[in-house]
Design a protein around this motif. Structure first.
Motif, PDB file in Angstrom:
ATOM      1  N   GLY A  60       0.677  -1.495   0.160  1.00 57.67           N
ATOM      2  CA  GLY A  60       0.097   0.140   0.104  1.00 57.67           C
ATOM      3  C   GLY A  60       0.592   1.247   0.315  1.00 57.67           C
ATOM      4  N   ILE A  61       0.316   2.424  -0.269  1.00 53.20           N
ATOM      5  CA  ILE A  61       1.240   3.086  -0.360  1.00 53.20           C
ATOM      6  C   ILE A  61       0.231   4.819   0.339  1.00 53.20           C
ATOM      7  N   THR A  62       0.605   5.450   0.771  1.00 52.26           N
ATOM      8  CA  THR A  62       0.177   6.061   1.563  1.00 52.26           C
ATOM      9  C   THR A  62       0.881   7.919   2.083  1.00 52.26           C
ATOM     10  N   PRO A  63       0.584   9.461   2.048  1.00 45.41           N
ATOM     11  CA  PRO A  63       1.160  10.357   2.541  1.00 45.41           C
ATOM     12  C   PRO A  63       2.129   9.724   3.138  1.00 45.41           C
ATOM     13  N   ARG A  64       3.424  10.593   3.215  1.00 45.14           N
ATOM     14  CA  ARG A  64       3.968  10.838   4.853  1.00 45.14           C
ATOM     15  C   ARG A  64       3.326  11.009   5.465  1.00 45.14           C
ATOM     16  N   ASP A  65       3.019  10.776   6.999  1.00 47.08           N
ATOM     17  CA  ASP A  65       3.079  11.440   8.403  1.00 47.08           C
ATOM     18  C   ASP A  65       3.821  11.682   9.414  1.00 47.08           C
ATOM     19  N   GLU A  66       4.244  12.844   9.678  1.00 51.77           N
ATOM     20  CA  GLU A  66       5.588  13.160  10.614  1.00 51.77           C
ATOM     21  C   GLU A  66       4.597  12.503  11.847  1.00 51.77           C
ATOM     22  N   ARG A  67       4.038  12.637  12.316  1.00 57.05           N
ATOM     23  CA  ARG A  67       3.544  12.149  13.144  1.00 57.05           C
ATOM     24  C   ARG A  67       4.480  10.608  14.434  1.00 57.05           C
ATOM     25  N   PHE A  68       4.377   9.905  12.499  1.00 58.20           N
ATOM     26  CA  PHE A  68       4.653   8.208  12.806  1.00 58.20           C
ATOM     27  C   PHE A  68       6.359   8.434  12.265  1.00 58.20           C
ATOM     28  N   ASP A  69       6.845   8.929  12.517  1.00 51.61           N
ATOM     29  CA  ASP A  69       8.540   9.575  11.475  1.00 51.61           C
ATOM     30  C   ASP A  69       9.145   9.614  13.568  1.00 51.61           C
ATOM     31  N   TYR A  70      10.114   8.647  13.595  1.00 48.22           N
ATOM     32  CA  TYR A  70      10.617   9.204  14.832  1.00 48.22           C
ATOM     33  C   TYR A  70      11.291  10.706  15.109  1.00 48.22           C
ATOM     34  N   GLN A  71      11.361  11.477  15.819  1.00 47.45           N
ATOM     35  CA  GLN A  71      11.988  12.081  15.977  1.00 47.45           C
ATOM     36  C   GLN A  71      13.054  12.483  16.009  1.00 47.45           C
ATOM     37  N   ALA A  72      14.436  10.942  16.373  1.00 46.36           N
ATOM     38  CA  ALA A  72      15.635  10.922  16.716  1.00 46.36           C
ATOM     39  C   ALA A  72      15.748  10.068  16.179  1.00 46.36           C
ATOM     40  N   PHE A  73      16.871   9.813  15.682  1.00 44.76           N
ATOM     41  CA  PHE A  73      17.240   8.541  15.140  1.00 44.76           C
ATOM     42  C   PHE A  73      18.493   8.086  16.224  1.00 44.76           C
ATOM     43  N   PHE A  74      19.082   7.061  17.025  1.00 42.05           N
ATOM     44  CA  PHE A  74      20.299   6.896  18.199  1.00 42.05           C
ATOM     45  C   PHE A  74      21.842   6.535  17.254  1.00 42.05           C
ATOM     46  N   ASP A  75      22.349   6.838  17.087  1.00 42.14           N
ATOM     47  CA  ASP A  75      23.472   6.477  16.892  1.00 42.14           C
ATOM     48  C   ASP A  75      25.002   6.578  17.514  1.00 42.14           C
ATOM     49  N   PRO A  76      24.841   5.040  17.566  1.00 44.41           N
ATOM     50  CA  PRO A  76      26.460   5.165  19.311  1.00 44.41           C
ATOM     51  C   PRO A  76      27.129   5.293  19.185  1.00 44.41           C
ATOM     52  N   LYS A  77      27.582   5.851  17.571  1.00 49.36           N
ATOM     53  CA  LYS A  77      28.729   6.345  17.329  1.00 49.36           C
ATOM     54  C   LYS A  77      28.562   8.198  17.356  1.00 49.36           C
ATOM     55  N   ASN A  78      28.078   9.011  17.228  1.00 43.03           N
ATOM     56  CA  ASN A  78      27.954  10.339  16.845  1.00 43.03           C
ATOM     57  C   ASN A  78      26.292  10.239  17.973  1.00 43.03           C
ATOM     58  N   GLY A  79      26.080   9.442  18.696  1.00 43.64           N
ATOM     59  CA  GLY A  79      24.928  10.683  20.018  1.00 43.64           C
ATOM     60  C   GLY A  79      24.193  10.488  18.439  1.00 43.64           C
ATOM     61  N   ARG A  80      22.710  10.978  18.811  1.00 46.50           N
ATOM     62  CA  ARG A  80      21.417  11.665  18.317  1.00 46.50           C
ATOM     63  C   ARG A  80      21.523  12.289  16.697  1.00 46.50           C
ATOM     64  N   ARG A  81      20.463  11.657  16.323  1.00 48.33           N
ATOM     65  CA  ARG A  81      21.073  12.191  14.883  1.00 48.33           C
ATOM     66  C   ARG A  81      19.031  12.320  14.149  1.00 48.33           C
ATOM     67  N   ASN A  82      19.242  13.251  13.281  1.00 44.88           N
ATOM     68  CA  ASN A  82      17.229  13.693  13.410  1.00 44.88           C
ATOM     69  C   ASN A  82      17.318  14.331  11.879  1.00 44.88           C
ATOM     70  N   TRP A  83      16.016  14.704  11.549  1.00 43.84           N
ATOM     71  CA  TRP A  83      16.040  14.706  10.100  1.00 43.84           C
ATOM     72  C   TRP A  83      16.722  15.704   9.367  1.00 43.84           C
ATOM     73  N   LYS A  84      17.123  16.525  10.126  1.00 43.91           N
ATOM     74  CA  LYS A  84      17.699  17.501   9.474  1.00 43.91           C
ATOM     75  C   LYS A  84      19.138  16.714   8.416  1.00 43.91           C
ATOM     76  N   ASP A  85      19.487  15.796   8.868  1.00 43.57           N
ATOM     77  CA  ASP A  85      20.489  14.514   8.708  1.00 43.57           C
ATOM     78  C   ASP A  85      20.311  13.571   7.501  1.00 43.57           C
TER      79      ASP A  85
END
Lengths: 506, 506
Positions: free
Chosen positions: B233-258
């Motif tokens: 199925g295909i649906t529009p992106r819905d930011e509510r469901f996107d992680y607000q931050a990503f976990f990066d063991p090496k560089n700490g938190r990352r986010n959508w700017k990356d």
């Protein structure tokens, strides 16, 4: 998952089995060129007459009803005919004619090892054109979307950096890391060890106990199927089929001394390729099925190697590398070799890809080679030779010990085996022209059929009545539109969402 | 490929549709605890009486004949009932109750991101035990061979070093390499470029032309199915469901700017897991199906990202990372969320895994959320809550806005949504005890059925007659032995070669 859609509607007729047998007894044995003559016969008889032939026509009616009847019919037929159909060759299928020296295969002769590129500059532009054909959005089957399907299909193979398809030193990572359980009683600081465990890239120091060889065999085959293999056989290692040398772009040639253990068994797996995509041969759409077949091979062979390592045994996942898949598949009982030089399996015909695992585990029930009428069938059919765009497939009626063509180059031919010798250079030249693989010989092969009961029925009749029925089948196939090539309709049917129910309910 | 084997033989009975409806009208609406009471009823009625109830009993007869009848029956029923069964919720399935602050999910809260390990030392030994349980060769389902099946199943996920499951900087390789065609008009010296092309890790500079959104949608869905997705199925992106931050063991938190582009659409895919293996929950054998499901997710999502890039669009393959799969799957019309918190699809129930692709392509026909009776069904069934080994699944009859339990820790609960709140910590604690995943809630779910017509028939009746029939179905399920857990027989049936025909002919 392969879809069984032919998109054909065929009038259903009914005829008694004995009538059908009678009507299929055209004697073509004395014909000089069965192919041409049968073409004429077909012309004379015409489509209507073929329908009159009845049962096979009816058998090809692809409708719910006929399938329903068929499910029961085929079950009954299975019991009744299996013993008649499946025979052991009773000899080594790879007997070498006395006086011929046998040369083990050298990987440098495979074009995908880049060997030919490096040793023959003329191959380089071909290779590049093959890899980067561009596309034509006005030509159905060769548009950007068709090309994308094919490129993405094979992408996992390269992502995985396996022995095949990886062009740097990692290509020779035969490492079988050994970890003791104690290494894993972990305070959390040994993350690399945990990662290794997660990656499964180690040989567990204890060996799994199996009460019987059958139990071990069942375990290996069930795991392979869970991981995506459609057919699985096991055979002893046969060094004749193993590459004598491996091609290592960085370090030059490598050989079996670089392999840290002595393989005793080879697990051979076949993966069905999408029927609907394959009907679009030789377009990029058909290559999408081939490409995904490669990705599936690499996925499952890697998982199976990890499975064997977790059982405490050494294992190397092997795709189109380390050794020759087709002879190993024949020895493992997966099928027979056809005129096109491809493995013909009973269930999927040549519409499969092969992968294998070398392992030092040998407490298994080995499978045996099998015959179910392919040799006789290929003598008369010649559909693959007729449609081959580069005439690379021989039209010799019987297998020979030598090729008809001169192998004046670095492209490998190993004479002395009784088989159909095909011209790989011509084959590859069409790939370049086509900007992709071809698969026409797979698509038109009468054994390439969805697993509808009537096709299996035809196979069984064919095996029971070698000869006449084969020419008949060949013509029926064409009449019902199986095995066309360059079929725009096939490309459109593939992309169409009709009957696909992508959401499960619509 | 999933096998549909229940190994059950059920006497066939025949009853008219109207009789069946009449006989299934037990009124349980006033019962305080439907579950318990129905248990008593079931006890009183007894197995024989349930058989008398007829049609549903007959429906569960797993025989060639009943299936044959069924194929036709279900086709007719499809036409007749689809409109009755499938409804649009007509509201956002993820409405937040006013007054509740919505917190987007932070990847550090997933235990597989290793976040909890790093932030709570008590989790580390659990994690290690979960990863390295050892095994017991005297305990069917927990032997070395069972454990190997599970380890190897998921091994591809780690081999691929995707965003999920890779614990180093490569984890954040969002690179979308751009190559111009001219870069590839190659004299053979630019092998790295060729390799990049082969790997498909680039965005083609021209965009594929599509005449209509439907044509583009069909292309994407057909490619996904060729690469192994069962539902798409295909649906529009819905930011509510996107992680607000990503976990990066090496560089700490990352986010959508990356992330180097702004996703507009999410392609959501479901992969069926092996039915036979899943009946062996919660043993390692069931986890073999889960593990292979993960490997399949990673294979296909990677191929689909490459497919989109070859079409000229940005794409990120996403598995249990980047965003939440289940809400995206609901929005894409793949199914409803059940009591166990899992997605229930129409065709496979909860016996699926999910993967997705974020892309900036948006010239598509988006799918819409769907309902087919799951919400009503889950109120009465509670099979998952009954068998959950750690009592992690709530027995509240109706969904709530808050969990019953305290979330005293870094384990994430997002109150304010009307749903069944389950205790993930208890769930994970059983995984540790079990030395693997569990899947009991998938295995016992009445929607977890092979795609036999009679089960789909039951679903349809259920959707048409919410209420009484659900309790009845739940009991029938148990009586016919569906959804047992800790079933040694299920483990043995899985490994047995009976009816598997690994060579295609035997």
């Amino acid at each position: 998952m392969a879809l069984n859609l032919t998109g054909k509607k065929i009038p259903k007729l009914h005829l008694r089995f004995d009538q059908m047998i009678e009507l299929t007894s055209l004697d073509v044995n004395k014909m000089k060129s069965p192919t041409k003559t049968i073409h004429k016969k077909a012309g004379k008889l015409g489509r209507r007459d073929f329908f009159k032939l009845g049962a096979l026509g009816a058998a090809l009616g692809v409708t719910g009803a006929s399938q329903v009847a068929g499910n029961a019919a085929s079950k009954a037929l299975d019991k009744a005919t299996d013993d008649t159909v499946f025979k052991s060759p009773g000899h080594d299928p790879f007997e070498l004619k006395p006086g011929y020296p046998y040369r083990r295969f050298d990987e440098i002769n495979t074009f995908q090892s880049t060997g030919p590129m490096r040793r023959d500059a003329k191959v380089i532009p071909k290779m590049v054109k093959f890899i980067w054909p561009g596309f034509d959005n006005d030509q159905v089957g060769y548009r950007q979307v068709d090309w994308a399907l094919s490129k993405a299909g094979q992408s996992l193979k390269f992502k995985m950096k396996t022995l095949e398809g990886k062009w740097d030193q990692e290509r020779f990572d035969f490492t079988m890391l050994d970890l003791k359980p104690t290494d894993m009683e972990d305070d959390g600081k040994k993350k690399p060890d945990i990662l290794k465990i997660l990656e499964g890239n180690y040989v567990y120091p204890e060996k799994a106990p199996f009460k019987t060889k059958q139990e071990a065999t069942d375990a290996i085959k069930r795991a392979a199927r869970l991981y995506g293999a459609d057919l699985v056989g096991i055979t002893p290692r046969d060094e004749r089929f193993d590459y004598q040398a491996f091609f290592d772009p960085k370090n030059g040639r490598r050989n079996w001394k670089d392999v840290p253990f002595e393989p005793k068994s080879v697990i051979v797996m076949a993966f069905e390729m999408d029927y609907e995509a394959m009907t679009a041969a030789p377009t990029h759409v058909a290559d999408g099925a081939t490409g995904d077949g490669y990705s599936q091979m690499h996925k499952t062979s890697y998982q199976m190697a990890v499975f064997m390592k977790c059982l405490g045994y050494q294992a190397i996942p092997s795709n189109n590398d380390v050794g020759l898949s087709i002879p190993y598949a024949v020895k493992a009982g997966l099928g027979e070799v056809g005129r096109h030089g491809l493995l013909i399996t009973y269930k999927y015909g040549p519409r499969i890809r092969l992968a294998k695992i070398y392992t030092d585990f040998d407490f298994v029930e080995y499978d045996k080679p099998i015959e179910f009428g392919v040799q006789e069938f290929c003598k008369r059919c010649m559909r693959c030779a007729d449609v081959c765009p580069s005439n690379a497939i021989t039209k010799a009626i019987n297998p020979t010990y030598e090729p008809e063509f001169q192998d004046e180059s670095n492209w490998f031919v190993n004479p002395g085996f009784k088989k159909y010798y095909n011209n790989l250079k011509k084959c590859f030249d069409f790939w370049v022209e086509n900007g992709n693989g071809c698969s026409s010989c797979i698509s038109v092969c009468p054994y390439n059929k969805p697993d509808f009961w009537h096709h299996r029925l035809v196979d069984k009749i064919s095996a029971m009545l070698p000869g006449p029925v084969h020419s008949f089948m060949r013509e029926m196939d064409k009449i019902f539109g199986y095995g066309n090539t360059y079929d725009e309709g096939a490309v459109k049917r593939f992309w169409s969402s009709k009957n696909k129910k992508y959401l499960g309910y619509k």
